[in-house]
Design a protein around this motif. Structure first.
Motif, PDB file in Angstrom:
ATOM      1  N   GLU A  43      57.111  30.003  40.702  1.00  0.00           N
ATOM      2  CA  GLU A  43      56.540  28.968  41.573  1.00  0.00           C
ATOM      3  C   GLU A  43      55.759  29.721  43.014  1.00  0.00           C
ATOM      4  N   ARG A  44      56.160  30.950  43.245  1.00  0.00           N
ATOM      5  CA  ARG A  44      55.194  31.822  44.252  1.00  0.00           C
ATOM      6  C   ARG A  44      55.102  33.132  43.450  1.00  0.00           C
ATOM      7  N   PHE A  45      53.955  33.575  43.755  1.00  0.00           N
ATOM      8  CA  PHE A  45      53.433  35.039  43.226  1.00  0.00           C
ATOM      9  C   PHE A  45      52.232  35.587  43.989  1.00  0.00           C
ATOM     10  N   LEU A  46      51.832  36.690  43.672  1.00  0.00           N
ATOM     11  CA  LEU A  46      50.631  37.265  44.460  1.00  0.00           C
ATOM     12  C   LEU A  46      49.499  37.605  43.343  1.00  0.00           C
ATOM     13  N   LEU A  47      48.464  37.273  43.837  1.00  0.00           N
ATOM     14  CA  LEU A  47      47.224  37.484  42.991  1.00  0.00           C
ATOM     15  C   LEU A  47      46.220  38.579  43.754  1.00  0.00           C
ATOM     16  N   LEU A  48      45.853  39.703  43.045  1.00  0.00           N
ATOM     17  CA  LEU A  48      44.857  40.558  43.508  1.00  0.00           C
ATOM     18  C   LEU A  48      43.457  40.290  42.556  1.00  0.00           C
ATOM     19  N   HIS A  49      42.530  39.666  43.180  1.00  0.00           N
ATOM     20  CA  HIS A  49      41.200  39.505  42.839  1.00  0.00           C
ATOM     21  C   HIS A  49      40.233  40.707  43.241  1.00  0.00           C
ATOM     22  N   ALA A  50      39.972  41.410  42.123  1.00  0.00           N
ATOM     23  CA  ALA A  50      39.243  42.731  42.533  1.00  0.00           C
ATOM     24  C   ALA A  50      37.742  42.660  41.821  1.00  0.00           C
ATOM     25  N   SER A  51      37.034  42.525  42.361  1.00  0.00           N
ATOM     26  CA  SER A  51      35.399  42.394  41.744  1.00  0.00           C
ATOM     27  C   SER A  51      34.466  43.095  42.452  1.00  0.00           C
ATOM     28  N   GLY A  52      33.211  42.829  41.963  1.00  0.00           N
ATOM     29  CA  GLY A  52      32.110  43.065  42.869  1.00  0.00           C
ATOM     30  C   GLY A  52      31.690  42.479  44.325  1.00  0.00           C
ATOM     31  N   GLY A  53      32.422  41.217  44.361  1.00  0.00           N
ATOM     32  CA  GLY A  53      32.272  40.291  45.628  1.00  0.00           C
ATOM     33  C   GLY A  53      33.571  40.098  46.249  1.00  0.00           C
ATOM     34  N   THR A  54      34.720  40.516  45.646  1.00  0.00           N
ATOM     35  CA  THR A  54      35.864  40.021  46.112  1.00  0.00           C
ATOM     36  C   THR A  54      37.052  40.987  45.961  1.00  0.00           C
ATOM     37  N   THR A  55      37.698  41.650  46.989  1.00  0.00           N
ATOM     38  CA  THR A  55      38.865  42.432  46.908  1.00  0.00           C
ATOM     39  C   THR A  55      40.080  41.480  47.682  1.00  0.00           C
ATOM     40  N   ASP A  56      40.541  40.751  47.235  1.00  0.00           N
ATOM     41  CA  ASP A  56      41.530  39.755  47.963  1.00  0.00           C
ATOM     42  C   ASP A  56      42.859  39.826  47.507  1.00  0.00           C
ATOM     43  N   LEU A  57      43.996  39.715  48.257  1.00  0.00           N
ATOM     44  CA  LEU A  57      45.084  39.744  48.011  1.00  0.00           C
ATOM     45  C   LEU A  57      45.608  38.323  48.392  1.00  0.00           C
TER      46      LEU A  57
ATOM     47  N   ASP B  33      56.626  39.215  41.106  1.00  0.00           N
ATOM     48  CA  ASP B  33      55.497  38.993  40.060  1.00  0.00           C
ATOM     49  C   ASP B  33      54.100  39.085  40.792  1.00  0.00           C
ATOM     50  N   VAL B  34      53.272  39.777  40.146  1.00  0.00           N
ATOM     51  CA  VAL B  34      51.829  39.896  40.523  1.00  0.00           C
ATOM     52  C   VAL B  34      51.104  39.781  39.495  1.00  0.00           C
ATOM     53  N   ILE B  35      49.576  39.243  39.574  1.00  0.00           N
ATOM     54  CA  ILE B  35      48.826  39.093  38.709  1.00  0.00           C
ATOM     55  C   ILE B  35      47.452  39.947  39.202  1.00  0.00           C
ATOM     56  N   LEU B  36      46.863  40.773  38.361  1.00  0.00           N
ATOM     57  CA  LEU B  36      45.661  41.571  38.464  1.00  0.00           C
ATOM     58  C   LEU B  36      44.536  41.008  37.850  1.00  0.00           C
ATOM     59  N   VAL B  37      43.383  40.382  38.386  1.00  0.00           N
ATOM     60  CA  VAL B  37      42.288  39.791  37.632  1.00  0.00           C
ATOM     61  C   VAL B  37      41.007  40.235  38.338  1.00  0.00           C
ATOM     62  N   GLY B  38      39.898  39.993  37.775  1.00  0.00           N
ATOM     63  CA  GLY B  38      38.524  40.502  38.252  1.00  0.00           C
ATOM     64  C   GLY B  38      38.010  41.470  37.364  1.00  0.00           C
ATOM     65  N   GLY B  39      36.455  41.973  37.523  1.00  0.00           N
ATOM     66  CA  GLY B  39      36.217  42.961  36.654  1.00  0.00           C
ATOM     67  C   GLY B  39      36.650  44.279  37.034  1.00  0.00           C
ATOM     68  N   VAL B  40      36.939  44.734  38.132  1.00  0.00           N
ATOM     69  CA  VAL B  40      37.632  45.908  38.333  1.00  0.00           C
ATOM     70  C   VAL B  40      39.068  45.935  37.804  1.00  0.00           C
ATOM     71  N   GLY B  41      39.668  44.752  37.693  1.00  0.00           N
ATOM     72  CA  GLY B  41      40.941  44.665  37.277  1.00  0.00           C
ATOM     73  C   GLY B  41      41.114  44.904  35.780  1.00  0.00           C
ATOM     74  N   SER B  42      40.018  44.854  35.008  1.00  0.00           N
ATOM     75  CA  SER B  42      40.074  44.996  33.651  1.00  0.00           C
ATOM     76  C   SER B  42      40.190  46.513  33.155  1.00  0.00           C
ATOM     77  N   ASN B  43      39.946  47.399  34.150  1.00  0.00           N
ATOM     78  CA  ASN B  43      39.873  48.725  33.982  1.00  0.00           C
ATOM     79  C   ASN B  43      41.356  49.198  33.396  1.00  0.00           C
ATOM     80  N   LYS B  44      41.302  49.922  32.267  1.00  0.00           N
ATOM     81  CA  LYS B  44      42.818  50.395  31.551  1.00  0.00           C
ATOM     82  C   LYS B  44      43.245  51.519  32.509  1.00  0.00           C
ATOM     83  N   TYR B  45      42.668  52.344  33.102  1.00  0.00           N
ATOM     84  CA  TYR B  45      43.301  53.499  33.841  1.00  0.00           C
ATOM     85  C   TYR B  45      44.098  52.889  35.009  1.00  0.00           C
ATOM     86  N   ILE B  46      43.181  51.860  35.754  1.00  0.00           N
ATOM     87  CA  ILE B  46      43.825  51.338  36.848  1.00  0.00           C
ATOM     88  C   ILE B  46      44.885  50.388  36.555  1.00  0.00           C
ATOM     89  N   ARG B  47      45.019  49.588  35.532  1.00  0.00           N
ATOM     90  CA  ARG B  47      46.182  48.618  35.094  1.00  0.00           C
ATOM     91  C   ARG B  47      47.330  49.690  34.728  1.00  0.00           C
TER      92      ARG B  47
END
Length: 318
Positions: free
Chosen positions: A133-147, A263-277
């Motif tokens: 019901e509650r979790f964190l989202l990290l949206h990491a991209s060219g226009g956003t780095t929001d938790l 639980d946390v979910i990582l999304v965005g263009g930067v979040g697709s990087n395999k090393y970072i994941r």
């Protein structure tokens, strides 16, 4: 027999995309076109984005519907950057105009969400969770780095509350600033990831995380200085990845502790990087925090989240 389908449209800053989901929520088709940026440049004006989206979108919609016996059941579209009252960006008008026209012509429901919610929905659809019901989202991209703290509502949508993130540069800006300096084509994320694979070890760069706030301008400045001093390109690219990975890991660790989530979910263009994941997943596992990641192609800008929210909210009404 004709099947019901759910269309998603997203016109972000640098990608035009359309996606089509089947009655069971599986992907029937998706098409996307990265906007054209002249070599050496780090972006586009909004007017140019709107022009390219307007030109690209009809072809992409034709592509996803080609050779399919189907009936349109609902449409999802991203209409603005963030789920905030004053959030606006002209690029999304191109997608909105097509989506509203189709919804009116076919008399089907239209779900307008933010681009950030599109990333969340794409992540949930592709990763299969989290179900909490509650979790964190990290949206990491060219226009956003929001938790963001995500909380499920009674209407099956989510409240997104920003609780942290970058105080200056966004993650994608950091990547592109160094990538363009290395001579890579903007947006530079995929090329920088390939370059980094050639390195034996990362070049050391600073990490700046204070509770739920991060700074990326310092690491970017340090990276530029090392490049000017003759640093190895591959090692520098890997250093950028490592710095971002460690920054994300510390930020998510702090956020999970502060809000009592597992639980946390990582999304965005930067979040697709395999090393970072991989780095973030390993670091969080030590704190018994689970990282959810969508398939790489559904982490970067795409329309699957818009299609998924249309399917998720309207399949029960079919």
């Amino acid at each position: 027999m004709s099947q019901k389908v759910y269309l998603g449209i997203d016109t972000s800053c640098y990608t035009t995309s359309a996606a089509l989901l089947a009655e069971d929520g599986s992907l029937l088709a998706e098409a996307r076109q990265i906007l054209s940026v002249k070599p050496g440049r780090c972006g586009l004006q909004q007017s140019e984005m709107v022009f390219q989206h307007t030109r690209n979108l009809p072809r992409l919609v034709e592509e996803v519907f080609a050779d399919k016996d189907c009936t349109l059941a609902a449409i999802g579209v991203s209409g603005y950057p963030r789920p905030l009252a004053d959030s606006y960006m002209p690029a999304f008008l191109a997608g909105m105009s097509v989506a509203r026209s189709l919804a009116a012509a076919y008399k089907v429901p239209l779900e307008v969400i933010s681009h950030q919610e599109n990333h969340l929905e794409a992540g949930l659809w592709s990763a299969g969770g989290p179900q909490a019901e509650r979790f964190l989202l990290l949206h990491a991209s060219g226009g956003t780095t929001d938790l963001l703290l995500c909380e499920r509502r009674e209407d099956s949508r989510y409240n997104l509350t920003q609780v942290g993130g970058s105080l200056d540069l966004h993650a994608g800006q950091f990547v592109d600033r160094i990538g363009v300096a290395l001579g890579l084509q903007f947006p530079t994320g995929p090329a920088l990831e390939q370059l980094a694979e050639q390195a034996e070890k990362p070049l050391e760069l600073p990490v700046s995380v204070r509770k739920l706030d991060v700074s990326l301008s310092g690491p970017a400045t340090a990276a530029m200085r090392k490049l000017e001093a003759g640093a190895n390109a591959a090692s520098l690219a890997l250093g950028v990845e490592h710095t971002l990975a460690e920054t994300f890991a510390r930020l998510l660790r702090n956020g999970a502790a502060a809000y009592g989530v597992r639980d946390v979910i990582l999304v965005g263009g930067v979040g697709s990087n395999k090393y970072i994941r991989k780095h973030v997943e390993e670091k969080l596992a030590k704190r018994r925090v689970r990282l959810w990641v969508p398939e790489g192609r559904f982490s970067c800008d795409n329309a699957s989240g818009c299609a998924a929210v249309a399917w998720r909210l309207h399949k029960k009404n079919d």
